[in-house]
Write a protein that holds these residues in place. Structure first.
Motif, mmCIF file in Angstrom:
data_model
loop_
_atom_site.group_PDB
_atom_site.id
_atom_site.type_symbol
_atom_site.label_atom_id
_atom_site.label_comp_id
_atom_site.label_asym_id
_atom_site.label_seq_id
_atom_site.Cartn_x
_atom_site.Cartn_y
_atom_site.Cartn_z
ATOM 1 N N ARG A 183 -57.664 -2.613 47.994
ATOM 2 C CA ARG A 183 -58.030 -0.765 48.610
ATOM 3 C C ARG A 183 -59.710 -1.805 48.803
ATOM 4 N N SER A 184 -60.089 -1.776 47.991
ATOM 5 C CA SER A 184 -61.763 -2.416 48.725
ATOM 6 C C SER A 184 -61.404 -3.191 49.947
ATOM 7 N N LYS A 185 -60.857 -3.680 50.541
ATOM 8 C CA LYS A 185 -60.591 -4.579 51.683
ATOM 9 C C LYS A 185 -60.018 -3.613 52.963
ATOM 10 N N ARG A 186 -59.240 -2.419 51.829
ATOM 11 C CA ARG A 186 -59.358 -1.603 53.635
ATOM 12 C C ARG A 186 -60.066 -0.940 53.548
ATOM 13 N N TYR A 187 -60.685 -0.657 53.042
ATOM 14 C CA TYR A 187 -62.695 0.910 53.101
ATOM 15 C C TYR A 187 -63.444 -0.233 53.410
ATOM 16 N N ASP A 188 -63.516 -1.371 52.542
ATOM 17 C CA ASP A 188 -64.319 -2.467 53.254
ATOM 18 C C ASP A 188 -65.688 -2.234 52.025
ATOM 19 N N SER A 189 -65.683 -1.836 51.125
ATOM 20 C CA SER A 189 -66.388 -1.229 49.695
ATOM 21 C C SER A 189 -66.320 -2.833 48.550
ATOM 22 N N ASP A 190 -67.345 -2.951 47.867
ATOM 23 C CA ASP A 190 -67.311 -2.964 46.921
ATOM 24 C C ASP A 190 -66.888 -2.991 45.481
ATOM 25 N N ALA A 234 -60.777 -1.655 31.430
ATOM 26 C CA ALA A 234 -60.985 -2.651 30.694
ATOM 27 C C ALA A 234 -60.175 -2.944 30.319
ATOM 28 N N ALA A 235 -59.545 -4.038 30.015
ATOM 29 C CA ALA A 235 -58.886 -4.828 29.749
ATOM 30 C C ALA A 235 -59.317 -6.101 28.951
ATOM 31 N N ARG A 236 -57.979 -6.408 27.438
ATOM 32 C CA ARG A 236 -58.131 -6.959 26.446
ATOM 33 C C ARG A 236 -57.238 -8.860 27.400
ATOM 34 N N ILE A 237 -57.520 -8.837 27.664
ATOM 35 C CA ILE A 237 -56.576 -10.584 29.025
ATOM 36 C C ILE A 237 -56.173 -11.767 27.818
ATOM 37 N N GLY A 238 -57.055 -11.634 26.285
ATOM 38 C CA GLY A 238 -56.493 -12.839 25.563
ATOM 39 C C GLY A 238 -57.084 -12.557 23.687
ATOM 40 N N GLY A 239 -57.557 -13.158 22.858
ATOM 41 C CA GLY A 239 -57.064 -12.848 21.667
ATOM 42 C C GLY A 239 -58.509 -12.317 21.176
ATOM 43 N N GLU A 240 -60.072 -12.715 21.901
ATOM 44 C CA GLU A 240 -61.446 -12.244 22.193
ATOM 45 C C GLU A 240 -61.560 -12.053 22.421
ATOM 46 N N GLN A 241 -61.369 -11.976 24.348
ATOM 47 C CA GLN A 241 -61.617 -11.738 25.193
ATOM 48 C C GLN A 241 -60.981 -10.951 26.003
ATOM 49 N N PHE A 242 -62.363 -10.016 27.077
ATOM 50 C CA PHE A 242 -62.190 -9.023 27.450
ATOM 51 C C PHE A 242 -62.569 -9.224 29.004
ATOM 52 N N THR A 243 -62.230 -8.054 29.985
ATOM 53 C CA THR A 243 -62.010 -8.120 31.247
ATOM 54 C C THR A 243 -62.473 -6.273 31.382
ATOM 55 N N ILE A 244 -63.256 -5.884 32.276
ATOM 56 C CA ILE A 244 -63.737 -4.748 32.994
ATOM 57 C C ILE A 244 -63.600 -4.383 34.987
ATOM 58 N N LEU A 245 -63.653 -3.810 35.503
ATOM 59 C CA LEU A 245 -63.215 -4.164 36.328
ATOM 60 C C LEU A 245 -63.965 -3.166 37.182
ATOM 61 N N LEU A 246 -65.207 -3.431 37.428
ATOM 62 C CA LEU A 246 -65.591 -1.835 38.339
ATOM 63 C C LEU A 246 -65.705 -1.674 39.998
ATOM 64 N N PRO A 247 -64.462 -0.822 40.702
ATOM 65 C CA PRO A 247 -64.327 -0.290 41.945
ATOM 66 C C PRO A 247 -66.229 -0.057 42.242
ATOM 67 N N GLN A 248 -66.233 0.176 43.836
ATOM 68 C CA GLN A 248 -67.234 0.663 44.232
ATOM 69 C C GLN A 248 -68.670 0.437 43.427
ATOM 70 N N THR A 249 -68.651 -0.889 43.418
ATOM 71 C CA THR A 249 -69.650 -1.741 42.451
ATOM 72 C C THR A 249 -69.975 -2.653 42.669
ATOM 73 N N GLU A 250 -71.397 -2.621 43.356
ATOM 74 C CA GLU A 250 -72.277 -3.985 43.788
ATOM 75 C C GLU A 250 -72.716 -4.853 42.590
ATOM 76 N N ILE A 288 -66.495 -9.769 44.752
ATOM 77 C CA ILE A 288 -66.237 -10.067 45.952
ATOM 78 C C ILE A 288 -67.129 -10.133 47.323
ATOM 79 N N ASN A 289 -68.261 -9.339 47.018
ATOM 80 C CA ASN A 289 -69.029 -9.303 48.826
ATOM 81 C C ASN A 289 -69.739 -10.610 48.607
ATOM 82 N N THR A 290 -70.150 -10.646 46.844
ATOM 83 C CA THR A 290 -70.983 -11.739 47.370
ATOM 84 C C THR A 290 -70.629 -13.002 46.669
#
Length: 323
Positions: A183-190, A234-250, A288-290
């Motif tokens: 989606r970010s590639k399609r709309y050239d968004s952060d 937000a996701a738990r991808i390991g035992g105590e490791q987490f990640t958060i995906l932030l669309p449209q966010t620089e 993705i933009n940096t």
């Protein structure tokens, strides 16, 4: 955009199914629908903001189409089974390219794909090259096949969530991240990503027990949910490791969000068996933009490198990349 449409799109994105690979489970439904109703074309269509994307297709080669003024858009708007027995006699569609052009569509029938929350994600539809009618029994069969699609989407979604924290697991997150990257590639968004884990988590389990460690992770997940937007993931991808995906966010805004979450976690003790357990977290931030990132794997790799730097600099801090 109306409030209801905005909520519908949020619900669609939560399921992380747009722009995913073909799946035999859904293809089996469209094959059966086509055979059951003797129709040359059957589609599982998901409605994005401006396009119709086909999760499964029988009888056409297109991957997507414009949503504006389409048969499926009308089915979604009505929220009920939608039938056009002869498209050439319907002023709404008789001049459409899909009717007049190479596809020569003369008949359409579709049922909305409605979630338990009441939002219409898309449409299961059939089309024919000649006018026709559907009996009440045939329309009921199409409706039943539509419910099968929603059941599969729900099962797919449930399997993607972590039972302890309620956040997405790695597989569900991976699908969502690929979708948002496209989606970010399609709309050239952060698009930015936070990767973080609990500092010294093994020590918490050793000092207070694994039940206390589980409670810490649950509270951390609750804090994340309160600090992010409805369309963030937000996701738990390991035992105590987490990640958060932030669309449209620089990257600069992502860094501020990471710092806000990190500070909240550090200042909010977990109450367990008369103990106040304080924890800290270390964050890595990538965009993705940096970072010249072209895949989910690369985005995670850059964020992991930043997380490692945060750990090596003393923990309980955020490091971002701004190359």
């Amino acid at each position: 955009m109306t409030y209801i449409e905005n909520r519908r799109l949020q619900e669609l994105r939560r399921y992380a199914i747009l722009d995913t690979e073909p799946e035999e489970t859904f293809d089996r439904i469209t094959r059966l629908t086509r055979e059951l109703l003797n129709a040359p074309i059957a589609l599982i269509t998901l409605a994005d903001e401006n396009r119709l994307w086909f999760k499964s297709k029988q009888g056409v080669q297109l991957d997507e189409a414009s949503k504006d003024g389409s048969f499926c858009a009308h089915a979604l708007k009505n929220g009920q089974p939608f039938v056009v027995e002869d498209t050439t006699l319907d002023d709404r569609f008789k001049d459409k390219e899909i009717v007049r052009g190479e596809y020569n569509i003369r008949f359409y029938a579709g049922v909305p794909l409605t979630t338990p929350s009441g939002y219409h994600l898309g449409v299961l539809c059939i089309m024919d090259h000649k006018p026709r009618k559907l009996t009440c029994e045939q329309l009921a069969s199409l409706y039943d096949m539509g419910r099968m699609v929603i059941d599969e989407i729900e099962l797919r979604s449930l399997a993607a969530y972590d039972c302890l924290t309620g956040l997405q697991q790695r597989q569900g997150f991976w699908l969502k991240a690929r979708q948002e990257l496209e989606r970010s590639k399609r709309y050239d968004s952060d698009l930015s990503l936070l990767l973080f884990d609990v500092d010294g988590f093994k020590g918490i389990n050793a000092s207070y027990g694994h039940a206390a460690g589980d409670r810490v992770l649950q509270q951390l997940a609750d804090i994340c949910r309160c600090q992010i937007r409805a369309f963030d993931t937000a996701a738990r991808i390991g035992g105590e490791q987490f990640t958060i995906l932030l669309p449209q966010t620089e990257i600069t805004d992502a860094y501020k969000i990471a710092e806000r979450i990190r500070t909240t976690i550090a200042n909010t003790p977990t109450h367990y068996c008369d103990n106040d357990i304080f924890i800290t977290t270390s964050f890595g931030v990538a965009s993705i933009n940096t970072s010249n990132v072209y895949s989910v794997t690369e985005l995670l790799r850059v964020a992991d490198k930043c997380l490692y730097q945060a750990k090596s600099k003393g923990r309980n801090r955020t490091v971002s990349v701004a190359a």
